[in-house]
Scaffold this motif. Structure first.
Motif, PDB file in Angstrom:
ATOM      1  N   UNK A  31       0.907  -1.255   0.255  1.00 18.57           N
ATOM      2  CA  UNK A  31      -0.048   0.170   0.271  1.00 18.57           C
ATOM      3  C   UNK A  31       0.640   1.263   0.111  1.00 18.57           C
ATOM      4  N   UNK A  32       0.206   2.798   0.320  1.00 19.45           N
ATOM      5  CA  UNK A  32       1.528   3.618  -0.100  1.00 19.45           C
ATOM      6  C   UNK A  32       0.706   4.465   0.260  1.00 19.45           C
ATOM      7  N   UNK A 137     -11.596   1.275  17.860  1.00 17.85           N
ATOM      8  CA  UNK A 137     -11.148   0.292  17.341  1.00 17.85           C
ATOM      9  C   UNK A 137     -12.852  -0.282  15.534  1.00 17.85           C
ATOM     10  N   UNK A 138     -11.585  -0.857  15.121  1.00 17.85           N
ATOM     11  CA  UNK A 138     -12.356  -0.577  13.097  1.00 17.85           C
ATOM     12  C   UNK A 138     -13.760  -1.713  13.641  1.00 17.85           C
ATOM     13  N   UNK A 139     -13.984  -1.988  12.524  1.00 21.10           N
ATOM     14  CA  UNK A 139     -15.158  -2.737  11.958  1.00 21.10           C
ATOM     15  C   UNK A 139     -14.796  -4.433  11.100  1.00 21.10           C
ATOM     16  N   UNK A 140     -14.021  -3.808  11.033  1.00 17.78           N
ATOM     17  CA  UNK A 140     -13.978  -5.208   9.603  1.00 17.78           C
ATOM     18  C   UNK A 140     -12.227  -6.357  10.590  1.00 17.78           C
ATOM     19  N   UNK A 141     -12.191  -7.202  10.627  1.00 14.52           N
ATOM     20  CA  UNK A 141     -11.088  -8.012  10.601  1.00 14.52           C
ATOM     21  C   UNK A 141     -11.059  -8.675  10.269  1.00 14.52           C
ATOM     22  N   UNK A 165     -10.737  -9.309   3.252  1.00 15.72           N
ATOM     23  CA  UNK A 165     -10.618  -8.403   4.457  1.00 15.72           C
ATOM     24  C   UNK A 165     -10.266  -7.763   5.156  1.00 15.72           C
ATOM     25  N   UNK A 166      -9.044  -8.635   4.554  1.00 13.47           N
ATOM     26  CA  UNK A 166      -7.371  -7.400   5.346  1.00 13.47           C
ATOM     27  C   UNK A 166      -7.288  -5.919   4.638  1.00 13.47           C
ATOM     28  N   UNK A 167      -7.435  -6.053   3.399  1.00 17.07           N
ATOM     29  CA  UNK A 167      -7.912  -4.837   2.692  1.00 17.07           C
ATOM     30  C   UNK A 167      -8.408  -3.820   3.455  1.00 17.07           C
ATOM     31  N   UNK A 168      -9.601  -4.276   3.598  1.00 20.20           N
ATOM     32  CA  UNK A 168     -11.081  -3.316   3.802  1.00 20.20           C
ATOM     33  C   UNK A 168     -10.547  -3.116   6.105  1.00 20.20           C
ATOM     34  N   UNK A 169      -9.463  -4.121   6.938  1.00 21.16           N
ATOM     35  CA  UNK A 169      -9.245  -3.516   7.647  1.00 21.16           C
ATOM     36  C   UNK A 169      -8.087  -2.894   8.118  1.00 21.16           C
ATOM     37  N   UNK A 170      -7.329  -2.950   6.993  1.00 19.71           N
ATOM     38  CA  UNK A 170      -6.327  -2.108   6.733  1.00 19.71           C
ATOM     39  C   UNK A 170      -6.790  -0.367   6.411  1.00 19.71           C
ATOM     40  N   UNK A 171      -7.586  -0.305   5.609  1.00 18.52           N
ATOM     41  CA  UNK A 171      -8.504   0.876   5.033  1.00 18.52           C
ATOM     42  C   UNK A 171      -8.692   1.658   5.837  1.00 18.52           C
ATOM     43  N   UNK A 172      -9.809   0.541   6.850  1.00 16.35           N
ATOM     44  CA  UNK A 172     -10.382   1.172   7.691  1.00 16.35           C
ATOM     45  C   UNK A 172      -9.341   1.865   9.297  1.00 16.35           C
ATOM     46  N   UNK A 173      -8.093   0.799   9.468  1.00 13.25           N
ATOM     47  CA  UNK A 173      -7.097   1.362  10.520  1.00 13.25           C
ATOM     48  C   UNK A 173      -6.355   2.492   9.773  1.00 13.25           C
TER      49      UNK A 173
END
Length: 190
Positions: A31-32, A137-141, A165-173
């Motif tokens: 990611x950038x 705390x983000x919702x995706x895990x 799912x990891x991409x969505x989690x990282x997006x949120x974090x």
């Protein structure tokens, strides 16, 4: 640049966690939008919490706690990679969290858990703990089963669902870590 620590929460011999944490780091590093760094709790052996006052009430008196605080403070957010032990997270994770307060506050956190049932109870436990520390705390895990996502229960084989799912989690974090910057700027971490 937003800085995110990926914290590996297993310290036992023959652990599966390094494979999972490395997968998270490798995926995140493509990611950038943030810088990512792996922190292995095995490299930061802390005794059972031994400060005379809770971290929210004063500076640490022990060098090991001050060193841990200096390691965690520069990050804007976190991803905990945790196994599930007995319907919770390993004690080493909770102990590492308990040693600090201000260094966690007003920062985002996400979870990648693994276990027989995907480690979901460990992540749910951490959601409560991190919320009490004023973490977003983000919702995706990401939930990984040691029965179906590891060959012979030892070799991690992530699938496309895990990657998405990891991409969505990282997006949120990353998004929440960035959004919380003004709150962190208003507080000086000791």
């Amino acid at each position: 640049m937003t800085r995110i620590a990926i914290i590996l929460g297993s310290t036992r011999p023959n652990r599966n966690g390094p494979q999972v944490a490395q997968w998270v780091l490798d995926s995140a590093s493509r990611r950038g939008d943030a810088e990512f760094e792996l922190i292995d709790l095995r490299d930061h052996p802390l005794p059972h919490f031994d400060e005379p006052v809770p971290p929210m009430f004063g500076p640490s008196v022990h060098a090991h706690t001050r060193a841990w605080a200096e390691r965690i403070a520069p990050f804007d957010g976190f991803v905990f990679v945790t196994p599930e032990y007995n319907h919770s997270t390993p004690g080493v994770v909770k102990n590492a969290i308990d040693h600090l307060f201000a260094e966690w506050a007003d920062k985002a956190v996400g979870f990648v858990s693994y276990g027989v049932d995907g480690g979901v109870r460990a992540a749910e436990f951490l959601r409560l703990v991190c919320s009490a520390l004023r973490m977003a705390v983000v919702s995706h895990q990401v939930s990984i089963s040691v029965l179906t996502d590891f060959e012979n229960h030892t070799t991690f084989t992530p699938n496309d669902r895990h990657a998405a799912t990891l991409d969505r989690t990282l997006d949120q974090v990353v998004a929440w870590s960035t959004a919380l910057t003004p709150l962190r700027s208003a507080v000086t971490v000791a």
